[in-house]
Design an enzyme around this catalytic site. Structure first.
Site, PDB file in Angstrom:
ATOM      1  N   PHE A 113       0.824  -0.942   0.005  1.00  0.00           N
ATOM      2  CA  PHE A 113      -0.077  -0.059  -0.002  1.00  0.00           C
ATOM      3  C   PHE A 113       0.862   1.261   0.008  1.00  0.00           C
ATOM      4  O   PHE A 113       1.864   1.302   0.259  1.00  0.00           O
ATOM      5  CB  PHE A 113      -0.927  -0.017   1.497  1.00  0.00           C
ATOM      6  N   GLN A 229      -8.235  14.628   2.728  1.00  0.00           N
ATOM      7  CA  GLN A 229      -7.250  13.758   1.894  1.00  0.00           C
ATOM      8  C   GLN A 229      -8.004  13.569   0.563  1.00  0.00           C
ATOM      9  O   GLN A 229      -9.201  13.310   0.449  1.00  0.00           O
ATOM     10  CB  GLN A 229      -7.246  12.469   2.283  1.00  0.00           C
ATOM     11  N   HIS A 231      -8.048  11.253  -2.815  1.00  0.00           N
ATOM     12  CA  HIS A 231      -7.350  10.156  -3.194  1.00  0.00           C
ATOM     13  C   HIS A 231      -7.085  10.145  -4.530  1.00  0.00           C
ATOM     14  O   HIS A 231      -7.985  10.647  -5.247  1.00  0.00           O
ATOM     15  CB  HIS A 231      -8.431   8.939  -2.811  1.00  0.00           C
ATOM     16  N   LEU A 241     -14.723   5.620  -5.676  1.00  0.00           N
ATOM     17  CA  LEU A 241     -13.233   5.036  -5.393  1.00  0.00           C
ATOM     18  C   LEU A 241     -12.736   3.975  -6.253  1.00  0.00           C
ATOM     19  O   LEU A 241     -13.567   2.657  -6.165  1.00  0.00           O
ATOM     20  CB  LEU A 241     -13.031   4.891  -3.919  1.00  0.00           C
ATOM     21  N   GLU A 244      -6.749   1.769  -3.717  1.00  0.00           N
ATOM     22  CA  GLU A 244      -5.188   1.845  -3.730  1.00  0.00           C
ATOM     23  C   GLU A 244      -4.909   0.265  -4.027  1.00  0.00           C
ATOM     24  O   GLU A 244      -3.541   0.132  -4.255  1.00  0.00           O
ATOM     25  CB  GLU A 244      -4.819   2.408  -2.339  1.00  0.00           C
ATOM     26  N   ARG A 275      -0.518   9.313  -0.448  1.00  0.00           N
ATOM     27  CA  ARG A 275      -1.497   9.654  -1.621  1.00  0.00           C
ATOM     28  C   ARG A 275      -1.596  11.421  -1.748  1.00  0.00           C
ATOM     29  O   ARG A 275      -1.805  11.685  -2.882  1.00  0.00           O
ATOM     30  CB  ARG A 275      -2.984   9.604  -0.605  1.00  0.00           C
ATOM     31  N   HIS A 342     -11.664  12.320  -0.259  1.00  0.00           N
ATOM     32  CA  HIS A 342     -11.894  10.847   0.471  1.00  0.00           C
ATOM     33  C   HIS A 342     -11.923  10.761   1.634  1.00  0.00           C
ATOM     34  O   HIS A 342     -12.663   9.866   2.411  1.00  0.00           O
ATOM     35  CB  HIS A 342     -10.621   9.981  -0.263  1.00  0.00           C
ATOM     36  N   ARG A 377      -3.012  10.865   5.468  1.00  0.00           N
ATOM     37  CA  ARG A 377      -3.270   9.339   6.191  1.00  0.00           C
ATOM     38  C   ARG A 377      -2.480   8.342   5.236  1.00  0.00           C
ATOM     39  O   ARG A 377      -2.854   8.667   3.863  1.00  0.00           O
ATOM     40  CB  ARG A 377      -4.784   9.061   6.416  1.00  0.00           C
TER      41      ARG A 377
HETATM   42  C1  LIG Z   1     -14.748   3.989  -0.626  1.00  0.00           C
HETATM   43  C2  LIG Z   1     -13.910   4.176   0.558  1.00  0.00           C
HETATM   44  C3  LIG Z   1     -12.903   3.031   0.671  1.00  0.00           C
HETATM   45  C4  LIG Z   1     -11.970   2.927   1.865  1.00  0.00           C
HETATM   46  N1  LIG Z   1     -11.133   1.907   1.994  1.00  0.00           N
HETATM   47  C5  LIG Z   1     -10.220   1.982   3.013  1.00  0.00           C
HETATM   48  C6  LIG Z   1      -9.378   0.805   3.385  1.00  0.00           C
HETATM   49  O1  LIG Z   1      -9.188   0.040   2.640  1.00  0.00           O
HETATM   50  N2  LIG Z   1      -8.668   0.915   4.211  1.00  0.00           N
HETATM   51  C7  LIG Z   1      -8.853   1.801   5.273  1.00  0.00           C
HETATM   52  O2  LIG Z   1      -8.065   1.877   6.314  1.00  0.00           O
HETATM   53  N3  LIG Z   1      -9.933   2.647   5.101  1.00  0.00           N
HETATM   54  C8  LIG Z   1     -10.368   2.807   4.312  1.00  0.00           C
HETATM   55  N4  LIG Z   1     -11.559   3.835   3.885  1.00  0.00           N
HETATM   56  C9  LIG Z   1     -11.467   4.687   5.181  1.00  0.00           C
HETATM   57  C10 LIG Z   1     -12.496   4.269   6.244  1.00  0.00           C
HETATM   58  O3  LIG Z   1     -13.304   3.209   5.595  1.00  0.00           O
HETATM   59  C11 LIG Z   1     -13.080   5.111   6.951  1.00  0.00           C
HETATM   60  O4  LIG Z   1     -12.266   6.080   7.307  1.00  0.00           O
HETATM   61  C12 LIG Z   1     -13.614   4.271   8.359  1.00  0.00           C
HETATM   62  O5  LIG Z   1     -14.397   3.249   7.983  1.00  0.00           O
HETATM   63  C13 LIG Z   1     -14.426   5.225   9.183  1.00  0.00           C
HETATM   64  O6  LIG Z   1     -15.061   4.411  10.102  1.00  0.00           O
HETATM   65  P1  LIG Z   1     -16.207   5.103  11.475  1.00  0.00           P
HETATM   66  O7  LIG Z   1     -16.411   4.008  12.186  1.00  0.00           O
HETATM   67  O8  LIG Z   1     -15.127   6.204  11.909  1.00  0.00           O
HETATM   68  O9  LIG Z   1     -17.253   5.850  10.701  1.00  0.00           O
HETATM   69  P2  LIG Z   1     -18.428   5.209   9.767  1.00  0.00           P
HETATM   70  O10 LIG Z   1     -18.259   3.716   9.318  1.00  0.00           O
HETATM   71  O11 LIG Z   1     -18.708   6.341   8.893  1.00  0.00           O
HETATM   72  O12 LIG Z   1     -19.753   4.981  10.765  1.00  0.00           O
HETATM   73  C14 LIG Z   1     -20.144   6.315  11.266  1.00  0.00           C
HETATM   74  C15 LIG Z   1     -21.428   5.816  11.849  1.00  0.00           C
HETATM   75  O13 LIG Z   1     -21.978   6.908  12.648  1.00  0.00           O
HETATM   76  C16 LIG Z   1     -23.464   7.279  12.535  1.00  0.00           C
HETATM   77  N5  LIG Z   1     -24.038   8.448  12.487  1.00  0.00           N
HETATM   78  C17 LIG Z   1     -23.510   9.610  11.990  1.00  0.00           C
HETATM   79  N6  LIG Z   1     -24.257  10.680  12.277  1.00  0.00           N
HETATM   80  C18 LIG Z   1     -25.087  10.172  13.187  1.00  0.00           C
HETATM   81  C19 LIG Z   1     -26.099  10.726  13.816  1.00  0.00           C
HETATM   82  N7  LIG Z   1     -26.334  11.952  13.783  1.00  0.00           N
HETATM   83  N8  LIG Z   1     -27.012  10.140  14.572  1.00  0.00           N
HETATM   84  C20 LIG Z   1     -26.808   8.797  14.694  1.00  0.00           C
HETATM   85  N9  LIG Z   1     -25.802   8.102  14.263  1.00  0.00           N
HETATM   86  C21 LIG Z   1     -24.956   8.890  13.322  1.00  0.00           C
HETATM   87  C22 LIG Z   1     -23.640   6.328  11.040  1.00  0.00           C
HETATM   88  O14 LIG Z   1     -25.080   5.754  10.970  1.00  0.00           O
HETATM   89  C23 LIG Z   1     -22.670   5.134  11.099  1.00  0.00           C
HETATM   90  O15 LIG Z   1     -23.279   4.196  12.030  1.00  0.00           O
HETATM   91  C24 LIG Z   1     -12.250   3.906   2.877  1.00  0.00           C
HETATM   92  C25 LIG Z   1     -13.035   4.937   2.754  1.00  0.00           C
HETATM   93  C26 LIG Z   1     -14.005   5.054   1.711  1.00  0.00           C
HETATM   94  C27 LIG Z   1     -14.970   5.949   1.315  1.00  0.00           C
END
Ligand SMILES: Cc1cc2nc3c(=O)[nH]c(=O)nc-3n(C[C@H](O)[C@H](O)[C@H](O)COP(=O)(O)OP(=O)(O)OC[C@H]3O[C@@H](n4cnc5c(N)ncnc54)[C@H](O)[C@@H]3O)c2cc1C
Length: 564
Positions: A113, A229, A231, A241, A244, A275, A342, A377
């Site tokens: 990566f 960031q 991407h 997306l 990567e 990135r 991203h 990141r």
């Molecule tokens: C397409 C894509 C591919 C990616 N691939 C990778 C990868 O391969 N490796 C890597 O390390 N990272 C990757 N990332 C980044 C990574 O996926 C995210 O940064 C990470 O999953 C975020 O997780 P989280 O638990 O912080 O938030 P999220 O998974 O976004 O969860 C947020 C939660 O908060 C809840 N929520 C939000 N607002 C409210 C509200 N007002 N009331 C109640 N609930 C609420 C939502 O319902 C959800 O349950 C990728 C991102 C994208 C977009």
């Protein structure tokens, strides 16, 4: 009124990991999400998760790569924790049932990566987030007696007592429109990032910065918000997306002259530089007229150099995305991509146990800024961040809960205030602008002025326009007047959250008069450690953002010139 030791807002990877950790410590736990938990945006994560699990690897090397990737803005104490705890966390996931890809010897397979000095990304094809999220959700269901799930509940604000401590939330049941107050000894925000502030973005429609804005509004500082960031490989039209992992498997980037232009910017790491570096290199090619596709606004990503069998096995999701969204079979021809928004490195400032300066309020995952990512990141470090700091927040909050009584709070006033605010949105006359119009203008504005390259004039234009959009968002009208699944009214609330996040991003970007990581100021093109090796913290004072600074923690790696 429901009462819990630990109430987690957000059921992506950070939230679910926090819930499991707090429940294991014996706390009464609840987890709330505005969508069904497995629809949280973590489900979209594709390429994998970093951990120094190979026998030739060492967490110090992972930590150094992360510090370098952050352009020396990451806090090294937090990075050391994340990288040293990574192997144990990945093995724990494996033991819970995540079917990580294995090599011929039966060991966990690792892929290359960006910015990593060796292969250290564990993966499940290119659906890693989905695999992790479903396994954690099974565990949550297993713990249904100790973890209450409020699925499809939308949090509108945080509750504070007279001492300013966080002691619960106000939320709306999305299915019925009923408002409810929840008391909690501790609230952990795990609400994800704010990608929808930009248009286009790789982030789903639900990623609207709610947690960042809610924390900001109760006085919690935001940190590193200028670090956004881009991407390097997003589909030109839609911003979708292309992981990567494709470059990790060996795909090339080519300009209109068929050159692998990364040779000029990163002769050692080529397409696998960090990135920020790759996105800038692509943007330069496009701006200097060597782009491809419609209007020369893209770059070719050539996956055909990867053996077809391997692509179909390890990158099967992007094979489908290429066909469905660009009409391209990536195993047979290059696909046109460009840099796209991203991830946000910034967020709610926390310590290494997820604590914010507001007593009783924690944050973990993309909503938070520990800061392990600093200015940029590394790919596959976010899933790790969510899990490590989600777990640590859950454990710390559970321990804090064990030593205190349930807060007593009269929540009637804030409950009525939020309910009336929603009624007022529904009743708005249709003489302002629609929510969607303002949102589109905001997204396009940010993508123009707070993107890969920035300058004072553009950022000031963005700031002035955001001030107008802030006003307009207070009168933005919606169509749906109902109570059942009224997503329209939630969209109006989310718009206000997004405007707050956008403002903090632009204020931080104006303030930082240097180029570091994802912030490249064409009017200040050099990194300036003497003046700017520090975090920018933004706190709300009345309705105005206030800027202050905090030091970067350096443990063993002194800043040096970053070369790939
Ligand atoms: C397409 C894509 C591919 C990616 N691939 C990778 C990868 O391969 N490796 C890597 O390390 N990272 C990757 N990332 C980044 C990574 O996926 C995210 O940064 C990470 O999953 C975020 O997780 P989280 O638990 O912080 O938030 P999220 O998974 O976004 O969860 C947020 C939660 O908060 C809840 N929520 C939000 N607002 C409210 C509200 N007002 N009331 C109640 N609930 C609420 C939502 O319902 C959800 O349950 C990728 C991102 C994208 C977009």
């Amino acid at each position: 009124m429901p009462a819990h030791d630990v109430l987690i807002i957000g059921a992506g990877l950070a939230g679910q990991r926090a819930a499991l950790a707090a429940a294991r410590e014996g706390a009464s736990v609840a987890i709330m999400s505005k969508v069904h938990p497995v629809r949280s945006h973590s489900v979209a994560a594709a390429g994998g998760i970093n951990a120094a699990i190979s026998v030739d690897d060492d967490w110090h090397s992972h930590a150094y790569d992360t510090v370098k990737g952050s352009d020396f803005l990451g806090d090294q104490d937090a990075i050391e924790i994340m990288c040293s705890e990574a192997p144990g966390e990945v093995m724990h996931l494996e033991h819970m049932g995540v079917t990580f890809h294995r090599n011929e010897k039966g060991e966990l397979d690792l892929r290359a990566f960006g910015g990593a000095s060796m292969k250290r990304t564990a993966y499940v094809a290119d659906i890693t987030g989905q695999a992790l999220l479903h396994v954690l959700y099974e565990q949550l269901m297993k713990h249904h007696e100790t973890v209450e799930r409020y699925e499809e509940w939308f949090t509108t604000s945080l509750l504070q007592n007279e001492r300013g401590e966080c002691c619960g939330v106000i939320a709306r049941d999305v299915r019925s429109g009923r408002m409810e107050a929840f008391t909690a000894k501790n609230v952990i925000l795990a609400c994800g990032g704010a990608g929808q502030v930009y248009k286009p973005t790789t982030n789903g429609l639900i990623v609207t910065g709610d947690g960042i804005a809610m924390a900001y509004r109760v006085g919690a500082p935001l940190m590193d918000m200028e670090m956004v960031q881009y991407h390097p490989t997003c589909l030109v039209e839609t911003g979708i997306l292309i992981t990567e992992g494709a470059r990790g498997e060996g795909a090339h980037l080519l300009n209109s002259e068929g050159e692998r232009f990364m040779e000029k910017m990163a002769p050692n790491k080529m397409e696998l530089a960090s990135r920020d570096v790759v996105s800038r290199a692509e943007q330069i090619e496009i701006d200097e007229g060597r782009g491809v596709g419609p209007g020369g606004t893209g770059i070719y990503l050539d996956v055909t150099v990867v053996p077809r069998k391997r692509t179909l096995e390890a990158l099967r999701e992007i094979v489908n995305l290429g066909k469905d969204f660009a009409g391209v079979d990536i195993t047979r021809e290059p696909i046109t991509i460009r840099p796209g928004q991203h991830y946000i490195m910034g967020g709610v400032k926390t310590d290494v146990d997820g604590r914010t300066p507001i007593e009783g309020l924690y944050a973990a995952g993309e909503v938070a800024c520990v800061s392990v990512h600093g200015g940029n990141r590394l790919g596959a470090n976010s899933l790790l961040d969510t899990l490590i700091f989600g777990r640590r927040s859950g454990e710390h909050a559970a321990a804090r809960a064990a030593s205190m009584a349930m807060p007593e709070i009269d929540a009637n006033t804030p409950l009525r205030r939020d309910a009336e605010a929603i009624d007022a949105i529904i009743a708005r006359p249709r003489d302002g602008r629609r929510v969607s119009e303002i949102k589109n203008e905001l997204g396009e504005l940010m993508n123009r002025y707070a993107a890969v390259f920035r300058d004072e004039q553009g950022l000031q234009t963005a700031r002035e326009t955001i001030a107008r959009l802030k006003e307009e968002s207070q009168n933005a009208w919606i169509d749906d007047q109902g109570t059942v699944f009224n997503q329209d009214v939630l969209g109006a609330i989310e718009l206000r959250y997004m405007v707050d996040c956008a403002e903090a991003t632009v204020v931080g970007a104006i303030e930082r008069k240097e180029s570091r990581g994802a912030q490249f100021r064409t009017d200040f093109p050099e990194r300036n450690d003497e003046q700017w090796l520090k975090h920018i913290d933004i706190t709300l004072d009345g309705d105005e953002p206030q800027v202050s600074y905090s030091p970067v923690t350096i443990t063993q790696w002194q800043p040096e010139e970053r070369k790939y």
